[in-house]
Design a protein around this motif. Structure first.
Motif, PDB file in Angstrom:
ATOM      1  N   GLY A  62      -6.234  -2.871 -19.028  1.00 52.30           N
ATOM      2  CA  GLY A  62      -5.719  -2.057 -20.116  1.00 52.30           C
ATOM      3  C   GLY A  62      -5.226  -0.682 -19.743  1.00 52.30           C
ATOM      4  N   ALA A  63      -5.136  -0.390 -18.448  1.00 57.93           N
ATOM      5  CA  ALA A  63      -4.617   0.913 -18.049  1.00 57.93           C
ATOM      6  C   ALA A  63      -3.092   0.874 -18.007  1.00 57.93           C
ATOM      7  CB  ALA A  63      -5.165   1.305 -16.680  1.00 57.93           C
ATOM      8  N   GLY A  64      -2.487   2.047 -18.167  1.00 61.12           N
ATOM      9  CA  GLY A  64      -1.059   2.174 -17.934  1.00 61.12           C
ATOM     10  C   GLY A  64      -0.866   2.720 -16.530  1.00 61.12           C
ATOM     11  N   VAL A  65       0.163   2.261 -15.840  1.00 61.47           N
ATOM     12  CA  VAL A  65       0.361   2.683 -14.461  1.00 61.47           C
ATOM     13  C   VAL A  65       1.786   3.181 -14.283  1.00 61.47           C
ATOM     14  CG1 VAL A  65       0.364   1.957 -12.044  1.00 61.47           C
ATOM     15  CG2 VAL A  65      -1.299   0.981 -13.627  1.00 61.47           C
ATOM     16  N   LEU A  66       1.923   4.337 -13.630  1.00 62.39           N
ATOM     17  CA  LEU A  66       3.236   4.817 -13.235  1.00 62.39           C
ATOM     18  C   LEU A  66       3.309   4.673 -11.727  1.00 62.39           C
ATOM     19  CD1 LEU A  66       5.786   6.284 -14.413  1.00 62.39           C
ATOM     20  CD2 LEU A  66       4.799   8.362 -13.480  1.00 62.39           C
ATOM     21  N   LEU A  67       4.131   3.789 -11.239  1.00 60.91           N
ATOM     22  CA  LEU A  67       4.207   3.496  -9.809  1.00 60.91           C
ATOM     23  C   LEU A  67       5.496   4.091  -9.255  1.00 60.91           C
ATOM     24  CD1 LEU A  67       3.042   1.955  -7.354  1.00 60.91           C
ATOM     25  CD2 LEU A  67       4.313  -0.047  -8.124  1.00 60.91           C
ATOM     26  N   ILE A  68       5.352   5.188  -8.499  1.00 64.02           N
ATOM     27  CA  ILE A  68       6.519   5.851  -7.928  1.00 64.02           C
ATOM     28  C   ILE A  68       6.700   5.337  -6.510  1.00 64.02           C
ATOM     29  CG2 ILE A  68       7.489   8.064  -7.228  1.00 64.02           C
ATOM     30  CD1 ILE A  68       5.747   9.349  -9.424  1.00 64.02           C
ATOM     31  N   SER A  69       7.865   4.827  -6.205  1.00 62.20           N
ATOM     32  CA  SER A  69       8.035   4.214  -4.890  1.00 62.20           C
ATOM     33  C   SER A  69       9.504   4.199  -4.514  1.00 62.20           C
ATOM     34  CB  SER A  69       7.487   2.793  -4.918  1.00 62.20           C
ATOM     35  OG  SER A  69       7.765   2.142  -3.705  1.00 62.20           O
ATOM     36  N   GLU A  70       9.762   4.125  -3.201  1.00 66.06           N
ATOM     37  CA  GLU A  70      11.135   3.926  -2.766  1.00 66.06           C
ATOM     38  C   GLU A  70      11.320   2.514  -2.278  1.00 66.06           C
ATOM     39  OE1 GLU A  70      12.094   6.943   0.042  1.00 66.06           O
ATOM     40  OE2 GLU A  70      11.799   8.503  -1.442  1.00 66.06           O
ATOM     41  N   ASP A  71      10.251   1.745  -2.339  1.00 69.32           N
ATOM     42  CA  ASP A  71      10.290   0.369  -1.876  1.00 69.32           C
ATOM     43  C   ASP A  71      10.675  -0.514  -3.059  1.00 69.32           C
ATOM     44  OD1 ASP A  71       9.828  -2.143  -0.992  1.00 69.32           O
ATOM     45  OD2 ASP A  71       7.896  -1.703  -0.063  1.00 69.32           O
ATOM     46  N   LEU A  72      11.948  -0.872  -3.122  1.00 65.60           N
ATOM     47  CA  LEU A  72      12.431  -1.619  -4.284  1.00 65.60           C
ATOM     48  C   LEU A  72      11.750  -2.967  -4.414  1.00 65.60           C
ATOM     49  CD1 LEU A  72      16.229  -0.834  -4.440  1.00 65.60           C
ATOM     50  CD2 LEU A  72      14.399  -0.101  -5.968  1.00 65.60           C
ATOM     51  N   GLU A  73      11.407  -3.562  -3.261  1.00 69.72           N
ATOM     52  CA  GLU A  73      10.705  -4.843  -3.318  1.00 69.72           C
ATOM     53  C   GLU A  73       9.362  -4.689  -4.026  1.00 69.72           C
ATOM     54  OE1 GLU A  73      10.199  -7.285   0.358  1.00 69.72           O
ATOM     55  OE2 GLU A  73      12.120  -6.336   0.804  1.00 69.72           O
ATOM     56  N   GLU A  74       8.655  -3.620  -3.625  1.00 68.32           N
ATOM     57  CA  GLU A  74       7.365  -3.341  -4.251  1.00 68.32           C
ATOM     58  C   GLU A  74       7.540  -3.167  -5.752  1.00 68.32           C
ATOM     59  OE1 GLU A  74       5.670   0.581  -3.402  1.00 68.32           O
ATOM     60  OE2 GLU A  74       3.683  -0.308  -3.390  1.00 68.32           O
ATOM     61  N   LEU A  75       8.566  -2.395  -6.125  1.00 64.90           N
ATOM     62  CA  LEU A  75       8.770  -2.118  -7.544  1.00 64.90           C
ATOM     63  C   LEU A  75       9.124  -3.383  -8.315  1.00 64.90           C
ATOM     64  CD1 LEU A  75      10.698   1.260  -7.425  1.00 64.90           C
ATOM     65  CD2 LEU A  75       8.351   0.861  -8.155  1.00 64.90           C
ATOM     66  N   SER A  76      10.028  -4.172  -7.766  1.00 64.64           N
ATOM     67  CA  SER A  76      10.447  -5.326  -8.553  1.00 64.64           C
ATOM     68  C   SER A  76       9.340  -6.374  -8.581  1.00 64.64           C
ATOM     69  CB  SER A  76      11.753  -5.893  -8.015  1.00 64.64           C
ATOM     70  OG  SER A  76      11.641  -6.127  -6.645  1.00 64.64           O
ATOM     71  N   GLU A  77       8.460  -6.330  -7.574  1.00 62.44           N
ATOM     72  CA  GLU A  77       7.378  -7.304  -7.552  1.00 62.44           C
ATOM     73  C   GLU A  77       6.239  -6.909  -8.487  1.00 62.44           C
ATOM     74  OE1 GLU A  77       4.879  -9.622  -4.083  1.00 62.44           O
ATOM     75  OE2 GLU A  77       6.573  -8.351  -3.558  1.00 62.44           O
ATOM     76  N   TYR A  78       5.956  -5.612  -8.576  1.00 60.36           N
ATOM     77  CA  TYR A  78       4.745  -5.197  -9.275  1.00 60.36           C
ATOM     78  C   TYR A  78       4.956  -4.547 -10.633  1.00 60.36           C
ATOM     79  CZ  TYR A  78       2.063  -6.461  -5.260  1.00 60.36           C
ATOM     80  OH  TYR A  78       1.469  -7.192  -4.281  1.00 60.36           O
ATOM     81  N   SER A  79       6.148  -3.981 -10.865  1.00 61.56           N
ATOM     82  CA  SER A  79       6.258  -3.257 -12.130  1.00 61.56           C
ATOM     83  C   SER A  79       6.721  -4.194 -13.245  1.00 61.56           C
ATOM     84  CB  SER A  79       7.228  -2.082 -11.980  1.00 61.56           C
ATOM     85  OG  SER A  79       8.501  -2.539 -11.639  1.00 61.56           O
ATOM     86  N   ASP A  80       6.267  -3.881 -14.463  1.00 59.87           N
ATOM     87  CA  ASP A  80       6.700  -4.646 -15.623  1.00 59.87           C
ATOM     88  C   ASP A  80       7.985  -4.056 -16.181  1.00 59.87           C
ATOM     89  OD1 ASP A  80       4.256  -6.215 -15.621  1.00 59.87           O
ATOM     90  OD2 ASP A  80       3.309  -4.323 -16.186  1.00 59.87           O
ATOM     91  N   ARG A  81       8.114  -2.743 -16.011  1.00 62.49           N
ATOM     92  CA  ARG A  81       9.302  -2.045 -16.454  1.00 62.49           C
ATOM     93  C   ARG A  81       9.682  -1.065 -15.363  1.00 62.49           C
ATOM     94  NH1 ARG A  81      10.070   1.889 -20.183  1.00 62.49           N
ATOM     95  NH2 ARG A  81       7.861   2.217 -20.481  1.00 62.49           N
ATOM     96  N   MET A  82      10.908  -0.662 -15.316  1.00 62.66           N
ATOM     97  CA  MET A  82      11.354   0.157 -14.208  1.00 62.66           C
ATOM     98  C   MET A  82      12.271   1.249 -14.727  1.00 62.66           C
ATOM     99  SD  MET A  82      13.335  -1.240 -10.999  1.00 62.66           S
ATOM    100  CE  MET A  82      12.700  -2.321  -9.980  1.00 62.66           C
ATOM    101  N   VAL A  83      12.040   2.487 -14.304  1.00 65.34           N
ATOM    102  CA  VAL A  83      13.011   3.531 -14.600  1.00 65.34           C
ATOM    103  C   VAL A  83      13.587   4.029 -13.279  1.00 65.34           C
ATOM    104  CG1 VAL A  83      11.893   4.258 -16.737  1.00 65.34           C
ATOM    105  CG2 VAL A  83      11.298   5.387 -14.591  1.00 65.34           C
ATOM    106  N   VAL A  84      14.781   4.567 -13.342  1.00 62.98           N
ATOM    107  CA  VAL A  84      15.425   5.071 -12.131  1.00 62.98           C
ATOM    108  C   VAL A  84      15.626   6.565 -12.289  1.00 62.98           C
ATOM    109  CG1 VAL A  84      17.385   4.837 -10.571  1.00 62.98           C
ATOM    110  CG2 VAL A  84      16.643   2.885 -11.935  1.00 62.98           C
TER     111      VAL A  84
END
Lengths: 305, 515
Positions: free
Chosen positions: B461-483
């Motif tokens: 139930g936590a919200g997570v803000l995942l800041i990364s330059e690894d697009l693979e990581e982002l597309s694999e783990y995030s539910d939503r993505m901002v640029v």
């Protein structure tokens, strides 16, 4: 108050300001290498007494200045041995150095209290010859005063435009990085301390040989500590130190002026003005990022494992 | 490929023979041997604490080895200091960058030039930097103060610094850690050109894809020993993983957020938020961002476009000068960092040594530092270290990695430091997690553990803000993505619908989606 008194006060401000500037420049050089020398007061005293003694013995004020420069450098070498080789705490070592300087200067100067010397010759400010004699006599300064600002510029150039200066600043910011770059942080700190001590030596010599032209115990009266505060005021920058020294010697002059004007305020209170100004500077400058001290200030350089 | 067969027959630029390095209680390097050939990229692969950094620091003269031999061009050589190393043509980029923040880029470079004249001409060096930067696409303002640069830019400066002194052997300790995806490709191009010029490169990394992409020869270290040495042509991913860990890794597929429409108020709500960037820091403008419970929001962007500032804005270390910030439904625009943290915000910053741990305290003390109220006893007169220790043990158990608890934080490797910070921030059930460059310096195994921990927190139930330059990581783990680009949010996608090329285009700012 007469113009003459005003001029007299300003003239004495220039004299004490020159000593202050040399001492501040010396502290800037050593702090840029990462060593805060709280013993500056003691270094100034030992230089002043040594310089005075040598001048008195040889009759040559230039030899006296040279002796003071060497004495200042040697005093800082003691600090260097403690904080660089023995890795002792800088603040404690500095304070110890100061008290050692109190004693040593008293010992050196003991036989010379009340001695008469020929001080550094005073040269008239160009263009002052047209003024009345009494005024002109207040506008005669020794060579060290004329050299103070050029020396400050030279120190700025040395720190910011030369390879050695880059090394000093690097050691002061991060001894490990400086080491990685091929510098020897210990050697550079000793060099900076030597130069810092020599500059403090000039300041001390100016005080006893050119300004007061006598030796009294504890004649610096906190000048060394004001210089340490001035280093912060000038953001560890030699050129700002010129303005700082002017401001502080101006404060000294101002309080002397107030005292002589017969104002109904205790002279003890008035004489605290420069020190209050010091406190104000420390409060106002605080630790704003742009004012930040060298990051490695006070750090012991441990060397390689 | 190994360019030119004559390069192979040439003697190694550097040979290490049976090198042993001991630290109190640890045998960091146990009789390690390797050869660095001219015209080759030699990868040193291994888990955190496998002894890679120690080995190269011994080579570079930063540490003194206990026994063993170093040979340069086949001649036994002593290297007692980095200076000697450099005078013999060995250059090294350390894991923690060795730039001095208070000096300008060009001064930092000048500092490391072996033949610097007594009165250096900085303008000339700056011109040289610009030419090099142009050639390798490593553009950095030479007159900028390093403290005003982002990590990515600092890395570029560090590389330029090294290239300018024209070394024969380059040692790179995880150089791509902070580069954006397209920069990594550019960096490999740089490496290839250098190697083609006959240079020898030792590349420390634990990214398998990098090794397979650019190394000619691979030495795998495990627990201070050489676990194996392979040519790239013989190397496979599974083979390398087996050498690194002595077992196979199983990677569980990532689950997506299950909660379609989350209950309760958003954990974070930024409305038209602005910050003022001091110096060269990026100012944030018109930030609208909502994070709901049960969701991971990824932030994509090239480093230095406001990601760091976004984290600082949420935590409160960068004041919000305009707009509002709401956390868990409450207004937090003017609240202190302490309030924000106590409300349940965890923060994993991009540079843990500078922003998240006190280097002069032990790991355990650092674990307690954000929870002093929780652990204080007798009205703050003492601290319940046993509780700290048992809580820490529990967290490590849950995360599946551990860090020596009684070492000073500054003596930890980059990866261990990051693990310690992750463990601290993810204990005590945070409700909002800001994770910047979560996997900095982590090895494959810890990367999985850290990401799994994020997913686990999300599923609770936590919200997570995942800041990364690894697009693979982002597309694999995030539910939503901002640029993010230039301090603004220029794109907002559901990850499932995101077009990776569109994201890349927005990251580089070639066209704004809106605004």
């Amino acid at each position: 108050m007469s113009k003459l008194a005003l001029l007299g006060v300003l003239s004495s401000a220039v004299f004490s300001g020159a000593s202050l500037l040399y001492a501040t420049l010396g502290e800037i050089v050593s702090e840029r290498s990462g060593i805060v020398n709280l013993g500056l007061e003691g270094v100034l005293l030992v230089s002043a007494s040594t310089g005075f003694a040598v001048t008195s013995l040889t009759g040559n004020p230039y030899l006296g200045v040279l002796a003071a420069v060497i004495a200042g450098g040697l005093m800082n070498m003691i600090l260097g041995y403690l904080v660089v080789n023995r890795k002792a705490n800088q603040l404690a070592s500095g304070l110890a150095l100061m008290f050692f300087g109190f004693g040593l200067s008293a010992l050196i100067g003991k036989g010379f209290v009340g001695a008469k010397i020929v001080g550094l010759p005073r040269l008239a400010v160009p263009g002052s010859s047209g003024l009345p004699k009494l005024y002109a006599s207040l506008l005669r300064f020794d060579i060290l005063i004329y050299l103070a600002v050029p020396v400050a510029i030279a120190i700025w150039w040395l720190l910011f435009r030369t390879r050695w200066g880059l090394g000093v600043r690097a050691v002061g910011e991060s001894p490990d990085t400086a080491f990685a770059s091929g510098r020897n942080p210990r050697l550079i700190r000793f060099q900076a301390l030597w130069l810092g001590g020599a500059l403090a030596g000039v300041g001390g010599a100016h005080l006893s040989i050119a300004y007061a032209m006598n030796w009294t115990e504890y004649m610096t009266a906190g000048l060394g500590f004001i210089a340490i505060a001035l280093v912060i005021f000038s953001k560890w920058h030699p050129l700002y130190a010129i303005a700082g020294a002017l401001l502080f010697s101006g404060a000294v002059a101002f309080q002397l002026l107030l005292q002589s004007s017969g104002i109904q305020v205790s002279p003890f209170l008035l004489s605290t003005i420069p020190y209050v100004l010091t406190l104000v500077v420390l409060m106002a400058w605080g630790s704003r990022r742009r004012m930040a001290a060298p990051a490695g200030l006070g750090q012991v350089y441990e060397g390689v494992e | 490929m190994i360019p030119g067969s004559e390069a192979v027959s040439a003697p190694p630029v550097l040979s290490v023979r049976d090198l042993v390095k001991r630290f109190p209680g640890v045998l960091a390097n146990d009789s390690i041997s390797l050869d660095a050939m001219p015209g080759e990229v030699h990868a040193l692969l291994g888990e955190n604490g496998a002894g890679k950094s120690t080995l190269v620091k011994c080579i570079y003269g930063f540490y003194r080895r206990d026994s063993g031999e170093l040979l340069i061009d086949g001649e036994p050589t002593e290297i007692r200091s980095p200076q000697e190393a450099r005078s013999r043509g060995i250059g090294m980029v350390f894991q923690t960058l060795t730039l001095i923040p208070a000096l300008s880029v060009v001064e930092n470079v000048a500092l490391f030039l072996a033949d610097l004249p007594a009165i250096p001409k900085l303008e000339r060096i700056a011109a040289g930097l610009e030419t090099l930067g142009e050639r390798y696409d490593l553009k950095v303002d030479p007159w900028a103060q390093v403290r005003d640069l982002s990590i990515g830019q600092q890395q570029k400066a560090e590389l330029l610094k090294l290239l300018l002194s024209q070394p024969r052997l380059l040692i790179l300790d995880e150089p791509t850690r902070v580069l954006a995806p397209q920069e990594v490709q550019g960096f490999f191009q740089v490496l290839k050109r250098l190697v083609d010029d006959g240079l020898s490169v030792i590349l420390i990394t634990h990214k398998l894809n990098e090794v397979l992409e650019c190394a000619d020869r691979i030495t795998v270290l495990r627990q201070g020993r050489v676990a194996g040495q392979v040519e790239r042509t013989d190397a496979t991913e599974t083979g390398l993983v087996r050498l690194m860990f002595d077992r196979d890794l199983t990677i569980a597929p990532v689950s997506r957020s299950t909660a379609e429409s989350a209950e309760g108020p958003p954990v974070l709500e930024l409305q038209q938020a602005y910050t003022r960037g001091e110096g060269a820091a990026t100012s944030l403008e018109q930030i609208d961002l909502v994070i709901r419970p049960w969701e991971i929001v990824g932030v994509a962007g090239v480093s230095g476009n406001g990601q760091k500032e976004l984290g600082e804005l949420i935590l409160g270390s960068a004041p919000c000068i305009q707009g509002t910030k709401r956390l868990f439904g409450e207004d937090f625009t003017r609240r202190s960092i302490g309030d924000v943290r106590r409300a349940g915000v965890a923060y994993i910053p991009e540079n843990p040594l500078a922003m998240a741990v006190n280097p002069h305290m032990t790991v355990l003390q650092n674990m307690a530092i954000t929870q002093t109220r929780r652990y204080s006893r007798r009205g703050g007169l003492s601290i319940d270290w046993q509780a700290v220790e048992s809580d820490t043990e529990l967290t490590w158990e849950r995360l599946g990695f551990r860090v020596p608890p009684h070492l000073l934080a500054r003596s930890l490797s980059g990866g261990n430091l990051q693990r310690a910070v992750i463990a601290r921030e993810l204990s005590h059930e945070p409700r909002l997690i800001i994770a910047s460059y979560l996997t900095h310096g982590l090895d494959v195994q810890s990367v999985h553990a850290a990401r799994a921990a994020l997913v686990q927190a999300r599923d609770q139930g936590a919200g997570v803000l995942l800041i990364s330059e690894d697009l693979e990581e982002l597309s694999e783990y995030s539910d939503r993505m901002v640029v993010m680009h230039a301090g603004r949010i220029v794109g907002d996608f559901r990850t499932a619908d995101a077009d990776i090329y569109e994201v890349g285009r927005l990251m580089t700012g070639s066209q704004f989606a809106y605004g």
